[in-house]
Design a protein around this motif. Structure first.
Motif, PDB file in Angstrom:
ATOM      1  N   TYR A   1       6.473  13.181 -19.049  1.00 58.48           N
ATOM      2  CA  TYR A   1       5.926  14.346 -19.884  1.00 58.48           C
ATOM      3  C   TYR A   1       7.076  14.893 -20.672  1.00 58.48           C
ATOM      4  N   SER A   2       8.425  14.884 -20.061  1.00 60.31           N
ATOM      5  CA  SER A   2       9.404  15.469 -20.665  1.00 60.31           C
ATOM      6  C   SER A   2       9.780  14.649 -22.170  1.00 60.31           C
ATOM      7  N   LYS A   3       9.273  13.534 -22.288  1.00 55.61           N
ATOM      8  CA  LYS A   3       9.564  12.670 -23.319  1.00 55.61           C
ATOM      9  C   LYS A   3       8.476  13.092 -24.645  1.00 55.61           C
ATOM     10  N   GLU A   4       7.535  13.587 -23.999  1.00 52.46           N
ATOM     11  CA  GLU A   4       6.563  13.836 -25.123  1.00 52.46           C
ATOM     12  C   GLU A   4       7.201  15.166 -25.986  1.00 52.46           C
TER      13      GLU A   4
ATOM     14  N   ALA B   1     -11.542  22.188 -19.106  1.00 53.42           N
ATOM     15  CA  ALA B   1     -11.367  20.939 -19.740  1.00 53.42           C
ATOM     16  C   ALA B   1      -9.947  20.226 -19.829  1.00 53.42           C
ATOM     17  N   GLU B   2      -9.227  21.177 -19.954  1.00 51.49           N
ATOM     18  CA  GLU B   2      -7.579  20.572 -20.228  1.00 51.49           C
ATOM     19  C   GLU B   2      -7.316  20.004 -18.692  1.00 51.49           C
ATOM     20  N   ILE B   3      -7.638  20.664 -17.669  1.00 48.41           N
ATOM     21  CA  ILE B   3      -7.207  20.727 -16.375  1.00 48.41           C
ATOM     22  C   ILE B   3      -7.952  19.029 -16.013  1.00 48.41           C
ATOM     23  N   ASP B   4      -9.252  18.998 -16.310  1.00 48.66           N
ATOM     24  CA  ASP B   4     -10.040  17.771 -16.113  1.00 48.66           C
ATOM     25  C   ASP B   4      -9.245  16.622 -16.688  1.00 48.66           C
ATOM     26  N   SER B   5      -8.890  16.804 -17.957  1.00 48.25           N
ATOM     27  CA  SER B   5      -8.069  15.961 -18.885  1.00 48.25           C
ATOM     28  C   SER B   5      -6.816  15.250 -18.431  1.00 48.25           C
TER      29      SER B   5
ATOM     30  N   ILE C   1       0.797  -1.216   0.094  1.00 46.61           N
ATOM     31  CA  ILE C   1       0.071  -0.005   0.159  1.00 46.61           C
ATOM     32  C   ILE C   1       1.045   1.197   0.119  1.00 46.61           C
ATOM     33  N   GLY C   2       0.333   2.200  -0.529  1.00 41.42           N
ATOM     34  CA  GLY C   2       1.100   3.645  -0.802  1.00 41.42           C
ATOM     35  C   GLY C   2       0.179   4.682  -0.862  1.00 41.42           C
ATOM     36  N   TYR C   3       0.579   5.728  -0.742  1.00 40.55           N
ATOM     37  CA  TYR C   3      -0.279   7.039  -1.033  1.00 40.55           C
ATOM     38  C   TYR C   3       0.312   8.074  -1.747  1.00 40.55           C
ATOM     39  N   VAL C   4      -0.429   9.018  -2.212  1.00 37.98           N
ATOM     40  CA  VAL C   4       0.123  10.291  -2.753  1.00 37.98           C
ATOM     41  C   VAL C   4      -0.614  11.180  -2.281  1.00 37.98           C
ATOM     42  N   GLU C   5       0.188  12.485  -2.198  1.00 37.91           N
ATOM     43  CA  GLU C   5      -0.332  13.636  -1.877  1.00 37.91           C
ATOM     44  C   GLU C   5      -1.150  14.287  -3.076  1.00 37.91           C
ATOM     45  N   ASN C   6      -2.206  14.328  -3.508  1.00 32.03           N
ATOM     46  CA  ASN C   6      -2.773  14.660  -4.884  1.00 32.03           C
ATOM     47  C   ASN C   6      -2.307  16.128  -5.159  1.00 32.03           C
ATOM     48  N   GLY C   7      -2.679  16.961  -4.348  1.00 29.70           N
ATOM     49  CA  GLY C   7      -2.291  18.569  -4.772  1.00 29.70           C
ATOM     50  C   GLY C   7      -1.041  18.606  -5.015  1.00 29.70           C
ATOM     51  N   THR C   8      -0.021  18.010  -4.280  1.00 30.11           N
ATOM     52  CA  THR C   8       1.361  18.181  -4.596  1.00 30.11           C
ATOM     53  C   THR C   8       1.741  17.853  -6.087  1.00 30.11           C
ATOM     54  N   VAL C   9       1.258  16.429  -6.430  1.00 32.71           N
ATOM     55  CA  VAL C   9       1.346  15.717  -7.408  1.00 32.71           C
ATOM     56  C   VAL C   9       0.962  16.840  -8.620  1.00 32.71           C
ATOM     57  N   ILE C  10      -0.111  17.242  -8.504  1.00 35.18           N
ATOM     58  CA  ILE C  10      -1.091  18.008  -9.551  1.00 35.18           C
ATOM     59  C   ILE C  10      -0.121  19.209  -9.662  1.00 35.18           C
ATOM     60  N   ASN C  11      -0.047  20.022  -8.867  1.00 33.47           N
ATOM     61  CA  ASN C  11       0.563  21.308  -8.826  1.00 33.47           C
ATOM     62  C   ASN C  11       1.987  21.126  -9.124  1.00 33.47           C
ATOM     63  N   GLY C  12       2.734  20.141  -8.969  1.00 32.43           N
ATOM     64  CA  GLY C  12       4.147  20.035  -9.145  1.00 32.43           C
ATOM     65  C   GLY C  12       4.473  19.508 -10.574  1.00 32.43           C
TER      66      GLY C  12
ATOM     67  N   GLU D   1       3.116  19.543 -16.738  1.00 26.62           N
ATOM     68  CA  GLU D   1       2.197  19.817 -17.723  1.00 26.62           C
ATOM     69  C   GLU D   1       1.218  20.748 -17.298  1.00 26.62           C
ATOM     70  N   LYS D   2       0.794  20.704 -15.899  1.00 26.45           N
ATOM     71  CA  LYS D   2      -0.077  21.393 -15.579  1.00 26.45           C
ATOM     72  C   LYS D   2       0.480  22.933 -15.421  1.00 26.45           C
ATOM     73  N   LYS D   3       1.608  22.906 -15.121  1.00 28.03           N
ATOM     74  CA  LYS D   3       2.225  24.230 -14.980  1.00 28.03           C
ATOM     75  C   LYS D   3       2.473  25.053 -16.585  1.00 28.03           C
ATOM     76  N   ASP D   4       2.547  24.009 -17.391  1.00 26.97           N
ATOM     77  CA  ASP D   4       2.579  24.510 -19.029  1.00 26.97           C
ATOM     78  C   ASP D   4       1.212  24.865 -19.337  1.00 26.97           C
ATOM     79  N   ILE D   5       0.111  24.082 -18.787  1.00 22.59           N
ATOM     80  CA  ILE D   5      -1.130  24.621 -19.097  1.00 22.59           C
ATOM     81  C   ILE D   5      -1.652  25.920 -18.604  1.00 22.59           C
ATOM     82  N   GLU D   6      -1.183  26.115 -17.410  1.00 18.16           N
ATOM     83  CA  GLU D   6      -1.499  27.377 -16.681  1.00 18.16           C
ATOM     84  C   GLU D   6      -0.881  28.545 -17.344  1.00 18.16           C
ATOM     85  N   SER D   7       0.466  28.391 -17.693  1.00 19.55           N
ATOM     86  CA  SER D   7       1.201  29.293 -18.357  1.00 19.55           C
ATOM     87  C   SER D   7       0.476  29.875 -19.899  1.00 19.55           C
TER      88      SER D   7
END
Length: 172
Positions: A169-172, A113-117, A23-34, A37-43
């Motif tokens: 993401y950097s591979k894309e 829509a992009e954030i939801d995706s 079992i593992g866990y992830v801090e959702n906000g940290t992953v999304i905000n870090g 691709e999200k930073k690029d979408i926001e920019s």
């Protein structure tokens, strides 16, 4: 004696068949905000919003000049003509406001829509990561919805997932 060997063998088989749940866990906000691709979408959308604001300012200034000219024309015209001019100006103002609101809504909807995706993409990535690394569960937590109230740090996959996401993401 023979029965105790059978019992011991049976217990050994039973315990060896049980696998430990990983079992593992992830801090959702940290992953999304870090996530880069999200930073690029926001920019991208901040740049689009900036262009929209410049366009709106430009239209607003042009409209203000038109208002001033119409007021001058209305002073020179008959009362009926002045009312027609001012009414036309009000209609144009309403139309411009509606157009700006529509464009702003479209921009916000496209961003959402992009954030939801992106969120779906992150969830799929975590799911694949969990399968590939033999996790039974990977839980998500955030300040708003804390499904993990306590977890030892070695079960915190936040940075591992974030690094893997950004590498992918950097591979894309």
């Amino acid at each position: 004696m023979k029965n105790s060997i059978y019992v011991l063998a049976f217990l050994l088989v039973c315990f060896s068949c049980q696998t430990e749940k990983k079992i593992g866990y992830v801090e959702n906000g940290t992953v999304i905000n870090g996530y880069q691709e999200k930073k690029d979408i926001e920019s991208k959308y901040q740049a689009m919003e900036s262009r929209f604001n410049k366009k709106a300012d430009s239209i607003g200034k042009a409209f203000q000049l038109e208002v001033q000219q119409t007021q001058i024309d209305a002073r020179r015209a008959t009362q009926k003509k002045a009312q027609e001019l001012m009414q036309g100006l009000q209609q144009k103002q309403q139309l411009l406001q509606q157009q700006m609101q529509l464009e702003q809504q479209q921009l916000a909807q496209a961003f959402q829509a992009e954030i939801d995706s992106l969120i779906v993409k992150v969830k799929d990535f975590v799911k694949t990561y969990g399968k590939d690394h033999n996790y039974t569960y990977i839980l998500g937590t955030s300040d708003a919805a804390a499904s993990v109230l306590y977890g030892i740090e070695e079960n915190n996959l936040t940075q591992v997932i974030l690094d893997a996401l950004n590498a992918d993401y950097s591979k894309e």
